[in-house]
Design an enzyme around this catalytic site. Sequence first.
Site, PDB file in Angstrom:
ATOM      1  N   THR A 121       0.804  -1.220   0.000  1.00  0.00           N
ATOM      2  CA  THR A 121       0.000   0.000   0.000  1.00  0.00           C
ATOM      3  C   THR A 121       0.840   1.274   0.000  1.00  0.00           C
ATOM      4  OG1 THR A 121      -0.126  -0.224   2.409  1.00  0.00           O
ATOM      5  CG2 THR A 121      -1.976  -1.082   1.126  1.00  0.00           C
ATOM      6  N   GLU A 122       2.151   1.153  -0.105  1.00  0.00           N
ATOM      7  CA  GLU A 122       3.022   2.321   0.021  1.00  0.00           C
ATOM      8  C   GLU A 122       2.685   3.426  -0.972  1.00  0.00           C
ATOM      9  OE1 GLU A 122       5.522  -1.121   1.639  1.00  0.00           O
ATOM     10  OE2 GLU A 122       4.032  -0.810   0.058  1.00  0.00           O
ATOM     11  N   VAL A 123       2.522   3.076  -2.257  1.00  0.00           N
ATOM     12  CA  VAL A 123       2.287   4.128  -3.255  1.00  0.00           C
ATOM     13  C   VAL A 123       1.002   4.895  -2.978  1.00  0.00           C
ATOM     14  CG1 VAL A 123       3.627   3.077  -5.114  1.00  0.00           C
ATOM     15  CG2 VAL A 123       1.194   2.472  -4.852  1.00  0.00           C
ATOM     16  N   ILE A 125       0.021   5.976  -0.145  1.00  0.00           N
ATOM     17  CA  ILE A 125       0.233   7.035   0.844  1.00  0.00           C
ATOM     18  C   ILE A 125       1.465   7.876   0.502  1.00  0.00           C
ATOM     19  CG2 ILE A 125      -0.950   5.807   2.703  1.00  0.00           C
ATOM     20  CD1 ILE A 125       1.863   5.224   3.881  1.00  0.00           C
TER      21      ILE A 125
END
Length: 244
Positions: A121-123, A125
């Site tokens: 889910t990094e991209v 946030i």
Amino acid sequence: MTLIGRTRARGVETLTLDAPHHRNALSAALVGELADALTDAGEDTGVRAVLLTHTGTTFSAGADLRDPPAPHALVGLLRQLVELPKPVVARITGHVRAGGIGLVAACDITVASHAATFAFTEVRIGVVPAVISLPLLPRTDPRALARYYLTGERLDTAEAARIGLLTAAGDDVDEVLAPVLDGLRRAAPEALAETKRLLTARVLETFDRDAADLTALSARLFASAHAREGMTAFLERRDPRWVV
């Protein structure tokens, strides 16, 4: 408050991520406590293998946005899992997100129940899965990883196994684990350590080559304006401003 539970049965040291109220997010405190527990297990001749598991419905939600570990601390923890002279087995019965997937990738054998799901889910946030790439890139399918890194889509256990993130999955995770743990208990300790060294050599080469650059990238992106907006949006349960 203790964040890592410790129990032992027949040479298997079970380390339990025990911060379910924070979805076992990787806070500075949890990362430090897990590193200490791994050090103790690695030095204890009575430990044949380590089983890493969790309380609650989430294995780990990734970095704790309120109290994140320093990038070098997370690198150190991932390397410790890879270098530990005892096999580390992940037992997963819940959701795994972002940095939590780095823990899974750093383990030697990974087993999940079909209730588990995974997502980078990094991209979403405004950051990059930089540090966790150290164990992930050598061990998973690069084309699949490109898709899931870039989109943040959710993976089920079948897809996670197909791309090399999971060793096995089943309805009853402990049933799947039973022959794995039995096999480790039957193996000679020195042979286990040397076999693990053989299997992890390429992963450690990636750490040696890329850790400094990826740590710097992670620190830079976490300090960016996009990351501030993304993390604020996440905590406020809204879409970031860049969503179209």
